[in-house]
Design an enzyme around this catalytic site. Structure first.
Site, PDB file in Angstrom:
ATOM      1  N   ARG A   1      -6.431  -3.351   0.899  1.00 23.95           N
ATOM      2  CA  ARG A   1      -6.026  -4.270   1.955  1.00 23.95           C
ATOM      3  C   ARG A   1      -5.844  -5.651   1.334  1.00 23.95           C
ATOM      4  NH1 ARG A   1     -10.620  -1.485   4.048  1.00 23.95           N
ATOM      5  NH2 ARG A   1     -10.141  -0.118   5.826  1.00 23.95           N
TER       6      ARG A   1
ATOM      7  N   ARG B   1      -0.032  -0.071   0.990  1.00 18.91           N
ATOM      8  CA  ARG B   1      -1.241   0.742   1.162  1.00 18.91           C
ATOM      9  C   ARG B   1      -0.897   2.103   1.781  1.00 18.91           C
ATOM     10  NH1 ARG B   1      -7.008   0.419   2.088  1.00 18.91           N
ATOM     11  NH2 ARG B   1      -7.637   1.139   4.157  1.00 18.91           N
TER      12      ARG B   1
ATOM     13  N   TYR C   1      -1.856  10.498   7.725  1.00 20.59           N
ATOM     14  CA  TYR C   1      -0.974  10.749   6.587  1.00 20.59           C
ATOM     15  C   TYR C   1      -0.589  12.217   6.472  1.00 20.59           C
ATOM     16  CZ  TYR C   1      -2.213   6.004   5.491  1.00 20.59           C
ATOM     17  OH  TYR C   1      -2.401   4.653   5.580  1.00 20.59           O
TER      18      TYR C   1
ATOM     19  N   HIS D   1       0.589  -3.993   3.935  1.00 18.91           N
ATOM     20  CA  HIS D   1      -0.016  -2.751   4.398  1.00 18.91           C
ATOM     21  C   HIS D   1       0.914  -1.561   4.175  1.00 18.91           C
ATOM     22  CE1 HIS D   1      -3.936  -2.066   6.099  1.00 18.91           C
ATOM     23  NE2 HIS D   1      -3.462  -1.091   6.858  1.00 18.91           N
TER      24      HIS D   1
ATOM     25  N   LYS E   1     -14.093  -3.540   4.916  1.00 22.41           N
ATOM     26  CA  LYS E   1     -14.454  -3.934   6.275  1.00 22.41           C
ATOM     27  C   LYS E   1     -15.944  -3.740   6.502  1.00 22.41           C
ATOM     28  CE  LYS E   1     -10.110  -3.174   8.761  1.00 22.41           C
ATOM     29  NZ  LYS E   1      -9.459  -2.450   9.877  1.00 22.41           N
TER      30      LYS E   1
ATOM     31  N   HIS F   1     -11.874   4.306   4.610  1.00 17.51           N
ATOM     32  CA  HIS F   1     -11.895   4.664   6.024  1.00 17.51           C
ATOM     33  C   HIS F   1     -13.250   5.261   6.373  1.00 17.51           C
ATOM     34  CE1 HIS F   1      -7.208   5.160   6.187  1.00 17.51           C
ATOM     35  NE2 HIS F   1      -7.585   3.909   6.301  1.00 17.51           N
TER      36      HIS F   1
END
Length: 317
Positions: free
Chosen positions: A164, A263, A295, A260, A188, A286
């Protein structure tokens, strides 16, 4: 209507809880602060004087208020929020009111029966492998000097490691382990993870660190641990990276290419190359595998396209 000052102390407690106990990122806390300010502004138009006066109907009316063309947060006519932003407001409110009940600030949760709209499962935008190769090749051929080496390293690391933007600009020199082939990334919720580093990304980053970063450091009066520096020697900003990626996109005829997208392209190309979904989940950071599973839809689309292009009877009726 009177000012809804009763909301302020509860809102500050909630934001502190998110930051300190939940480890939410400063960007998330800032977004929720703005959402709560919108909520307070709305409540000042309603006959409520405390948290227990807020009902389900109040929350539904707030959602309708955000959808209205008359909604005007900055005095600019015609300002409105996207559906995704409105849903973020409502999701935030559900967490806020649950917190208020748990902490004894309110007796009931008016959002408990309010449903969030089901999100459309939109496939992420991705570049093809050929597009990425062409973009990086053409960009690097034009890149000059210390800043050129820095910019090439940024693009290679964004795509090569699936970072990110916030993770990239937050990288410190001590997070880079070239010999061992990995980056220590702060993701995150202040959760750290290891991102593999090899190939062109490792080569471009090593070139920048060994032959260009010191030139940028010398322009700054105070030392910094940041990997990627601006022209004054300070830590590079997210906005600068956005501008750089948009510039790179124009080499292949794409306006406003978003970081993004690199990514997303990283994850898609990994999956198409045979990588396990759990491995991609770990690399991307994630917390939930369902986030990574988007995906697989891209992969199924790719498989269908390959089938239609290659099978001799695919187009026969």
């Amino acid at each position: 209507m009177a000012k809804a000052t009763f909301l302020q102390s509860a809102a500050e407690e909630y934001l502190t809880y998110l930051s300190v106990e939940r480890g939410s990122s400063p960007l998330t806390v800032s977004a929720y602060r703005k959402d709560l300010a919108d909520y307070q502004r709305f409540l000042e138009t309603q006959p409520v004087t405390c948290l227990d006066d807020i009902t389900r109907e109040t929350v539904v009316a707030f959602e309708e208020y955000l959808q209205s063309w008359e909604y005007d947060p900055e005095g600019k006519p015609g300002v409105t929020y996207s559906q995704a932003t409105i849903q973020r407001h409502i999701s935030m409110l559900k967490g806020f009111h649950r917190f208020c009940v748990r902490e004894g600030l309110a007796k009931g949760d008016p959002t408990s029966t309010v449903k969030l709209a089901k999100k459309d499962q939109r496939l992420p935008d991705v570049l093809s492998v050929d597009q990425v190769d062409e973009m990086l090749s053409r960009f690097s051929s034009d890149a000059k000097g210390a800043r050129g080496k820095r910019d090439c390293a940024i693009l290679e690391v964004l795509y090569g490691c699936g970072l990110r933007v916030s993770e990239l600009v937050g990288l410190d020199v001590d997070n880079v382990h070239l010999g061992e082939g990995y980056l220590l990334v702060m993701g995150k919720g202040s959760k750290s993870r290891i991102a593999p580093l090899s190939g062109m990304a490792a080569k471009a980053l090593a070139d920048y660190l060994q032959h260009a970063r010191d030139e940028l450091v010398q322009a700054y009066s105070e030392p910094t641990s940041a990997v990627f520096l601006n022209a004054r020697g300070g830590r590079l900003t997210r906005q600068s990276v956005h501008s750089l990626v948009a510039k790179a996109g124009r080499y292949i005829g794409i306006d406003n290419l978003h970081p993004h997208t690199l990514r997303h392209s990283f994850a898609t190309h990994m999956l198409e190359g045979g990588a396990d979904l759990r491995v991609i989940q770990e690399i991307l950071g994630h917390s939930d595998i369902s986030t990574t599973q988007i995906y697989t839809h891209v992969q199924r689309q790719h498989i269908r396209e390959e089938y239609l292009a290659a099978h001799p009877r695919a187009h026969q009726q």
